[in-house]
Every structure is written in structure tokens, then in C-alpha cells.
Design a protein around this motif. Structure first.
Motif, PDB file in Angstrom:
ATOM      1  N   GLN A   1       0.821  -1.209   0.000  1.00 15.39           N
ATOM      2  CA  GLN A   1       0.000   0.000   0.000  1.00 15.39           C
ATOM      3  C   GLN A   1       0.860   1.267   0.000  1.00 15.39           C
ATOM      4  O   GLN A   1       0.497   2.278  -0.611  1.00 15.39           O
ATOM      5  N   THR A   2       1.988   1.182   0.696  1.00 11.55           N
ATOM      6  CA  THR A   2       2.902   2.327   0.788  1.00 11.55           C
ATOM      7  C   THR A   2       4.322   1.836   0.561  1.00 11.55           C
ATOM      8  O   THR A   2       4.596   0.632   0.592  1.00 11.55           O
ATOM      9  N   GLY A   3       5.245   2.782   0.357  1.00 11.72           N
ATOM     10  CA  GLY A   3       6.633   2.418   0.136  1.00 11.72           C
ATOM     11  C   GLY A   3       7.147   2.991  -1.168  1.00 11.72           C
ATOM     12  O   GLY A   3       6.507   3.839  -1.795  1.00 11.72           O
ATOM     13  N   THR A   4       8.302   2.501  -1.589  1.00 15.79           N
ATOM     14  CA  THR A   4       8.964   2.991  -2.792  1.00 15.79           C
ATOM     15  C   THR A   4       8.987   1.924  -3.872  1.00 15.79           C
ATOM     16  O   THR A   4       9.444   0.800  -3.640  1.00 15.79           O
TER      17      THR A   4
ATOM     18  N   SER B   1       1.039   4.624 -11.343  1.00 16.94           N
ATOM     19  CA  SER B   1       0.954   5.528 -10.193  1.00 16.94           C
ATOM     20  C   SER B   1      -0.473   5.964  -9.907  1.00 16.94           C
ATOM     21  O   SER B   1      -0.835   6.210  -8.749  1.00 16.94           O
TER      22      SER B   1
ATOM     23  N   HIS C   1      -2.105   3.443  -7.646  1.00 21.70           N
ATOM     24  CA  HIS C   1      -1.461   3.211  -6.339  1.00 21.70           C
ATOM     25  C   HIS C   1      -0.969   4.540  -5.761  1.00 21.70           C
ATOM     26  O   HIS C   1       0.243   4.790  -5.662  1.00 21.70           O
TER      27      HIS C   1
ATOM     28  N   GLY D   1      -0.711   5.599  -2.801  1.00 16.61           N
ATOM     29  CA  GLY D   1       0.056   5.535  -1.569  1.00 16.61           C
ATOM     30  C   GLY D   1       1.516   5.187  -1.772  1.00 16.61           C
ATOM     31  O   GLY D   1       2.328   5.337  -0.861  1.00 16.61           O
ATOM     32  N   LEU D   2       1.871   4.731  -2.970  1.00 17.78           N
ATOM     33  CA  LEU D   2       3.257   4.398  -3.273  1.00 17.78           C
ATOM     34  C   LEU D   2       3.989   5.609  -3.837  1.00 17.78           C
ATOM     35  O   LEU D   2       3.402   6.453  -4.514  1.00 17.78           O
ATOM     36  N   THR D   3       5.284   5.669  -3.571  1.00 17.13           N
ATOM     37  CA  THR D   3       6.157   6.648  -4.208  1.00 17.13           C
ATOM     38  C   THR D   3       6.903   5.949  -5.328  1.00 17.13           C
ATOM     39  O   THR D   3       7.589   4.949  -5.092  1.00 17.13           O
TER      40      THR D   3
ATOM     41  N   ASN E   1       3.098  11.584  -6.800  1.00 14.80           N
ATOM     42  CA  ASN E   1       3.787  10.423  -6.222  1.00 14.80           C
ATOM     43  C   ASN E   1       4.843   9.847  -7.160  1.00 14.80           C
ATOM     44  O   ASN E   1       5.248   8.696  -7.005  1.00 14.80           O
TER      45      ASN E   1
END
Length: 198
Positions: free
Chosen positions: A29-32, A48, A51, A53-55, A78
Motif C-alpha cells: 500500500q505504501t513504500g517505494t 501511479s 497506487h 500511496g506508493l512513491t 507520487n
């Protein structure tokens, strides 16, 4: 009027939805999300939006590709500016939760694949994922006549290029601390490979 640096890869329009849907369930859900060899930048922009919540960190060793990536990603909160990364060299990033690579393995020397896997093993945490996409041989054989012809044309362009054996990539990844690949069948005789860092 400013120059439009966006490049267009025809294959992206054909595969981006199927690829987004295939990898989506495997993304956190999150992260790189680090993309190696982003090319035009169209994939990272498409992913992107699904998603937020992702970077997303795109990259490419080619300056014109990086201009295209940044042009495509303008206004997307993001997506970071593209980095200069050669898969075979030292990566200017130390942490990522996903490493993604599409359509590089068959149009680069084997050393690029080795660098991709080695680099991913260095930046991913336990349970981090290396995801690759493209055509692969299975059991030493091409899986379609089209892939056989494609492989021949690649090797005529550069003897160091060519469709790789899935088993060779799997063995390479396992040698760098990844679990065996989860293989997802894709349109046009391609495969998505999901490797989880142990």
C-alpha cells in the motif's frame, strides 16, 4: 511553446493495463516502487494512478529517456524525478520496497540482468519484490513461433541480446536470496515474474 519531450512506446499501450492488473495484487500500500530502465516513462505514470500511496522512482541511463519520463510524470505527486541508473553499476538509491523492470532483459547483455538482480537484492528488504516482465524461454524452448523470430532478430541486431531462459533468471535470483519465481502468464506470449526477497 515549450518542447514536448514525451516519447511514445507502442508496446506500452498494448500491455499497460494487463501489466498493471497483474502486478497490482503484489504491491504494498505504501513504500517505494523503483523502476529500472523506465524507457519512455509511460508505465510508471499508468501504475501511479492506481497506487496513490506508493512513491514511484523511475530511472534510465539514457538522458533523452529521462526527459521523457519527467515530461510524462509532471503533475503526478507520487512520481519522483527520474534517476540515472545503469543496472550494471552502483545504484544511487539504497532502499526500495519493489524493484520493477519491463522489457530490458532481452535487449541488453546478460550482465544487465545480473546487475538488476544484484542491485535489487541490495535495496530490497525481506519480503520486498523484484518484478520483471517480457518474453522468456521455458525449458530451453521458445513458447511461440513469434518469440523464435523475435529472438533471431534481436541476436542479428546484437549478439549479446536475446530472449533469456526463465530458469536461468530464476537460478540467478535464488542465488541472490530470492524465492523461486511466481510466473504469471501475460498476453502476446510474455510473462511477469515475481521474486520475493527472503
Amino acid at each position: 511553446m515549450s518542447e514536448d519531450h514525451r516519447q511514445f512506446a507502442p508496446s506500452v499501450a498494448r500491455n499497460r493495463d494487463a501489466l498493471r492488473d497483474a502486478i497490482g495484487p503484489h504491491l504494498p500500500q505504501t513504500g517505494t516502487f523503483l523502476e529500472i530502465a523506465s524507457g519512455s516513462g509511460e508505465h510508471v505514470v499508468h501504475f501511479s494512478a492506481r497506487h496513490p500511496g506508493l512513491t514511484f522512482q523511475p530511472s534510465d541511463p539514457d538522458a533523452s529517456a529521462r526527459k521523457s519520463i519527467d515530461a510524462w510524470s509532471a503533475g503526478h505527486h507520487n512520481i519522483r524525478p527520474a534517476l540515472t541508473i545503469d543496472a550494471t553499476g552502483l545504484w544511487p538509491i539504497t532502499e526500495a520496497d519493489v524493484v520493477f523492470n519491463a522489457n530490458m532483459i532481452h535487449i541488453s547483455p546478460w550482465t544487465a540482468t545480473e546487475g538488476l538482480v544484484r542491485g535489487a537484492a541490495m535495496v530490497l528488504p525481506t519480503d520486498g519484490k523484484l518484478i520483471t516482465y517480457g518474453p522468456y524461454k521455458i525449458g530451453g524452448q521458445h513458447i511461440s513461433d513469434g518469440n523464435t523470430s523475435f529472438d533471431q532478430s534481436l541476436r542479428e541486431q546484437n549478439p549479446a541480446w536475446g530472449i533469456r531462459a526463465l530458469e536461468d533468471i530464476d537460478a540467478l535470483a535464488q542465488g541472490h536470496g530470492f524465492a523461486p519465481a511466481e510466473v504469471i502468464d501475460m498476453p502476446a506470449n510474455n510473462k511477469t515474474l515475481i521474486f520475493v526477497r527472503l
